[in-house]
Design an enzyme around this catalytic site. Structure first.
Site, PDB file in Angstrom:
ATOM      1  N   LYS A 107      40.158  36.547  59.421  1.00 12.06           N
ATOM      2  CA  LYS A 107      39.247  37.568  58.911  1.00 12.06           C
ATOM      3  C   LYS A 107      37.827  37.023  58.950  1.00 12.06           C
ATOM      4  O   LYS A 107      37.531  35.975  58.377  1.00 12.06           O
ATOM      5  CB  LYS A 107      39.619  37.963  57.487  1.00 12.06           C
ATOM      6  CG  LYS A 107      38.756  39.127  57.015  1.00 12.06           C
ATOM      7  CD  LYS A 107      38.848  39.350  55.539  1.00 12.06           C
ATOM      8  CE  LYS A 107      37.574  40.035  55.089  1.00 12.06           C
ATOM      9  NZ  LYS A 107      37.375  39.993  53.659  1.00 12.06           N
ATOM     10  N   ALA A 194      36.812  45.731  50.281  1.00 11.50           N
ATOM     11  CA  ALA A 194      35.755  45.542  49.283  1.00 11.50           C
ATOM     12  C   ALA A 194      35.421  46.828  48.540  1.00 11.50           C
ATOM     13  O   ALA A 194      35.322  47.902  49.134  1.00 11.50           O
ATOM     14  CB  ALA A 194      34.472  44.979  49.891  1.00 11.50           C
ATOM     15  N   GLY A 195      35.257  46.680  47.233  1.00  9.70           N
ATOM     16  CA  GLY A 195      34.788  47.773  46.388  1.00  9.70           C
ATOM     17  C   GLY A 195      35.859  48.515  45.616  1.00  9.70           C
ATOM     18  O   GLY A 195      35.548  49.309  44.732  1.00  9.70           O
ATOM     19  N   ASN A 216      40.778  42.066  46.128  1.00  3.83           N
ATOM     20  CA  ASN A 216      40.987  40.819  45.403  1.00  3.83           C
ATOM     21  C   ASN A 216      40.621  40.995  43.931  1.00  3.83           C
ATOM     22  O   ASN A 216      41.470  40.941  43.059  1.00  3.83           O
ATOM     23  CB  ASN A 216      40.175  39.687  46.043  1.00  3.83           C
ATOM     24  CG  ASN A 216      40.427  38.356  45.361  1.00  3.83           C
ATOM     25  OD1 ASN A 216      41.556  37.907  45.286  1.00  3.83           O
ATOM     26  ND2 ASN A 216      39.381  37.735  44.838  1.00  3.83           N
ATOM     27  N   THR A 217      39.325  41.269  43.672  1.00  3.55           N
ATOM     28  CA  THR A 217      38.841  41.330  42.288  1.00  3.55           C
ATOM     29  C   THR A 217      39.561  42.382  41.458  1.00  3.55           C
ATOM     30  O   THR A 217      39.845  42.163  40.283  1.00  3.55           O
ATOM     31  CB  THR A 217      37.316  41.615  42.273  1.00  3.55           C
ATOM     32  OG1 THR A 217      36.688  40.747  43.217  1.00  3.55           O
ATOM     33  CG2 THR A 217      36.727  41.373  40.904  1.00  3.55           C
TER      34      THR A 217
END
Length: 264
Positions: A107, A194-195, A216-217
């Site tokens: 990635k 993301a997001g 992830n987060t």
């Protein structure tokens, strides 16, 4: 009857010759420890984990290693270039990963600045071309721009990964229109990267026709990461089913479910 609708197991996706059933990819940062990370991965059903080459211990035997908790024989490791701000840095990082673990499916992310963590598309394109020429199979983090996505595909990206919102923001998909345009124009898999903040965000990405979602987060920083991982698994499956089923049209006015004709 569409086989994909009757048997979800037949609804697979492929990237660079690898085929997967789960359309959820999870990260390996921000968790309390490797054990919690492994438990969240298990609950998510994900078959791919991203690993920041610059942050994860691959070589120091005195420290715990991720491989002790997440078996690379059972889960596909996707080395990434998190924390790289130039094409050269990213290329060097992935060459090291290939030497250490033989990885070719990678990635790529080349960030423009630390504040927004937005990708620098000029450097990203440059790195994509070099890596593809060296035999890497780069899945590439990019802006949610259909033209940029096409350019990456031409440069050799095996998947394009537009952001839904800034990395780690949890804001959800901010521009459904551009994500949809990227999906419609791409010949390679499209994954929102993301997001994502919660399950409904993951479902939206899948309802737009994306092949998968990376996060992830959203899992790691949930108060109960294991439960959130399970929620994300179900959300991705639900969104995919909704997309395949062909949703009803939207209407300006109500349309009663029960006919009004023939009322007593």
């Amino acid at each position: 009857m569409d086989m994909q609708a009757t048997n979800p197991d037949s609804d697979t996706w492929s990237v660079a010759g690898h085929t997967f059933r789960s359309r959820l990819i999870v990260g390996t940062g921000k968790y309390k420890d490797f054990a919690q990370n492994a438990a969240a991965l298990e609950a998510s059903g994900a078959e791919i984990v991203t690993v920041a080459v610059r942050r994860v211990n691959i070589s120091d035997p005195s420290q715990p290693v991720l491989m002790d908790y997440i078996d690379p024989k059972k889960v596909t490791y996707l080395p990434n270039t998190a924390g790289c701000f130039t094409a050269d840095e990213a290329i060097r990082t992935l060459r090291l990963a290939r030497e250490a673990g033989g990885w070719e499916l990678v990635k790529l992310e080349v960030l423009g600045e630390a504040r927004t963590l937005y990708p620098d598309m000029r450097e990203t394109l440059k790195a994509t071309e070099v890596l593809a020429n060296e035999g890497f199979k780069p899945m590439v983090y990019c802006v949610d721009d259909p033209i940029a996505a096409q350019q990456l595909e031409s440069a050799g990206a095996v998947a394009v990964m537009p952001l839904g919102a800034p990395i780690g923001s949890g804001l959800g998909i901010q521009n459904r229109v551009t994500i949809r345009l990227i999906v419609e124009g791409a010949k390679v898999p499209v994954l929102v990267d993301a997001g994502v903040g919660t399950a409904s965000d993951a479902a939206v990405a899948m309802e737009l026709g994306c092949d998968g979602v990376l996060m992830n987060t959203a899992i790691a920083e949930a108060k109960d990461p294991i439960r959130m991982a399970r929620a994300m698994k179900l959300a991705v499956e639900a969104g995919r089913d909704a997309y395949l089923s062909g949703r009803m049209g939207t209407r300006k006015y109500a349309d009663p479910s029960s006919p009004l004709a023939g009322l007593i």
